[in-house]
Design an enzyme around this catalytic site. Structure first.
Site, short mmCIF file in Angstrom:
data_model
loop_
_atom_site.label_atom_id
_atom_site.label_comp_id
_atom_site.label_asym_id
_atom_site.label_seq_id
_atom_site.Cartn_x
_atom_site.Cartn_y
_atom_site.Cartn_z
N GLY A 171 5.62 2.38 -3.18
CA GLY A 171 5.33 3.62 -2.99
C GLY A 171 5.97 4.39 -1.82
O GLY A 171 5.73 5.66 -1.47
N ASP A 172 7.03 3.63 -1.44
CA ASP A 172 7.78 4.10 -0.18
C ASP A 172 9.18 3.30 -0.26
O ASP A 172 9.36 2.80 -1.23
CB ASP A 172 7.13 3.68 1.14
CG ASP A 172 7.38 4.63 2.26
OD1 ASP A 172 8.54 5.15 2.33
OD2 ASP A 172 6.47 5.15 2.78
#
Length: 482
Positions: free
Chosen positions: A262-263
């Site tokens: 997610g990053d």
């Protein structure tokens, strides 16, 4: 297993799953456990260091039923095995089962080994996570002011530590933490899965990490770090689930890893604003190779944004990016200070990207209002060579800082195929300077075209770094009943 929530076409899904299989097979090369037989009392594996003493978590009261807390069992086992630091070291075997645990601390000359059917389940009870001081190079926690919850597997001031397995799993059970973060309910910064501080000769290999509360692997203020054969999986909408974050580290190698995040898949860091400048410990001599990344909202490799201690001599090659926001991204701002220089990237394949290249000089996000507005970062000697990208929305967005341009940028032998709904302007460049050669579509005017005869203009160091000379050896585990 549902890994992400964003829609992918069936064609891309099939491609991703095929790549998963290929990568998982490839990542075990050179580090995969070499088991003589399916025997919990004896097996072989590869590591930087072998150990003279062995024990199983079950011998210290561990219960792998998924509901009994094993925090005390882990710490009792490690405390017992620490007595062998000067007598050949020790290894702790985690057998098949689901081992619920809070945070525990490692010791020197020590190996933690997870069986392929072992799952460490991170406790969701905050009482199992002691609060520690913020990192001195950050001055505060990343999520909140003040302290931070200690990481699940933690160590500081250690020498010769191996965390490995036969692709055993560490499950951070991060959903509860993500929801608390989104609702603003956290009093302290979320924990990471593995954090090793102020240490040397560290190996983290052959593990699957899933659903971390925040960052997954965080070596910080350390040297001689090998991260190898790691699979990291998190929903692509999960907040700040960075894959591997080398932070103020020297002589580090990250290779053969597969990351859905997610990053940023890899985030290279060295401290935040005035705190990082004062601490003054750069990340340097970093090798990244054979990485596969899926991160629709972030970068495959990010340099910064916390880079105030400096980042130098990063070498990345043989990278595959799929459905990601950007390939290599430099993130910095006025007030950061520090430097990002001598960056070498080659052999990158990108499929479905928003930007192939992205540099940001106005990232913002300061630790507090005490930063120095005159602390300008130095960004220079950035080399990108031999790359192919397809289905790209925009080739590049390169934004330096007015009065503090990013210089020495070299991009050569790069072919980018734009998406059907691509931006009309493929390159957007401000406050940057450099050269280009053999780039399609042609680079912006600030990267002066050297002509097709100079496609090898961007150099890549041929001499190896010391971490490439580190050898792994075949080690064995033989349980000796205590």
């Amino acid at each position: 297993m549902k890994l992400w929530k964003t829609p992918l076409t069936s064609q891309l899904s099939e491609m991703v799953m095929a790549i998963v299989v290929v990568v998982l097979l490839a990542t075990t090369k050179g580090v995969k456990s070499r088991k003589a037989r399916e025997d919990l009392d004896y097996f072989e594996y590869c590591a930087m260091s072998c150990r003279a003493h062995s024990a199983s978590l079950a011998e210290f009261g561990g219960v792998g039923d998924g509901s009994t807390s094993n925090t005390k069992a882990f710490q009792a086992a490690i405390n017992h095995l620490s007595q062998y630091q000067s007598d050949g070291g020790a290894q702790l075997f985690v057998p098949p089962g689901k081992w619920l645990t809070g945070s525990f601390n490692l010791t020197s000359h020590f190996t933690l080994y997870l069986h392929k059917d072992a799952v460490l389940l991170a406790s969701q009870e905050e009482s199992e996570w002691p609060v520690i001081e913020p990192l001195p190079s950050y001055g505060r926690g990343r999520d909140t002011d003040g302290g931070r919850f200690i990481s699940l597997i933690f160590g500081t001031n250690l020498t010769d530590v191996v965390v490995t397995g036969d692709n055993g799993t560490i499950d951070g059970q991060g959903e509860l933490w993500w929801q608390k973060f989104k609702k603003g309910e956290l009093k302290y910064t979320r924990p990471y899965l593995i954090e090793i501080m102020y240490s040397e000769n560290i190996q983290i290999s052959n593990l699957t990490l899933i659903n971390s509360p925040s960052w997954n692997v965080h070596p910080v203020y350390s040297s001689n770090v090998l991260v190898q054969g790691i699979t990291i999986l998190a929903p692509v909408t999960s907040p700040n689930t960075d894959g591997i974050n080398p932070d103020s580290c020297t002589n580090t190698k990250i290779e053969d890893c597969y990351i859905v995040s997610g990053d940023d898949c890899i985030a290279v860091k060295s401290g935040w604003d005035q705190y990082g400048i004062a601490f003054g410990m750069p990340t340097k001599q970093l090798v990244i190779r054979r990485l596969t990344c899926i991160s629709p909202f972030s970068a495959v490799i990010a340099l910064g944004s916390e880079m105030s201690g400096g980042i130098q001599d990063v070498r990345a090659e043989n990278i595959l990016a799929i459905d990601s926001e950007s390939g290599v991204r430099i993130k910095t701002a006025v007030g950061r200070g520090g430097f990002v220089k001598d960056i070498y990237v080659r052999g990158v394949t990108m499929k479905t990207m928003k930007w192939a290249f992205w540099m940001t000089g106005n990232y913002g996000s300061h630790a507090d209002n005490g930063y120095d507005p005159n602390a300008l970062p130095v960004i220079q000697n950035i080399n990108y060579h031999d790359m192919v990208a397809e289905n790209v929305t925009m080739a590049a967005k390169l934004e330096g800082i007015p009065g503090d341009p990013f210089t020495g940028i070299c991009i050569s032998n790069v072919t980018i195929t734009l998406a059907k709904k691509a931006k009309k302007l493929p390159w957007n460049c401000t406050d940057v300077a450099g050269i280009s050669s053999g780039v399609v579509p042609q680079a912006c005017g600030l990267l002066v075209d050297q002509g097709p005869s100079n496609v090898a203009a961007c150099n890549f160091p041929e001499e190896s770094l010391p971490i490439d000379n580190v050898q792994v050896q075949v080690c064995s585990y033989r349980r000796k009943h205590l």
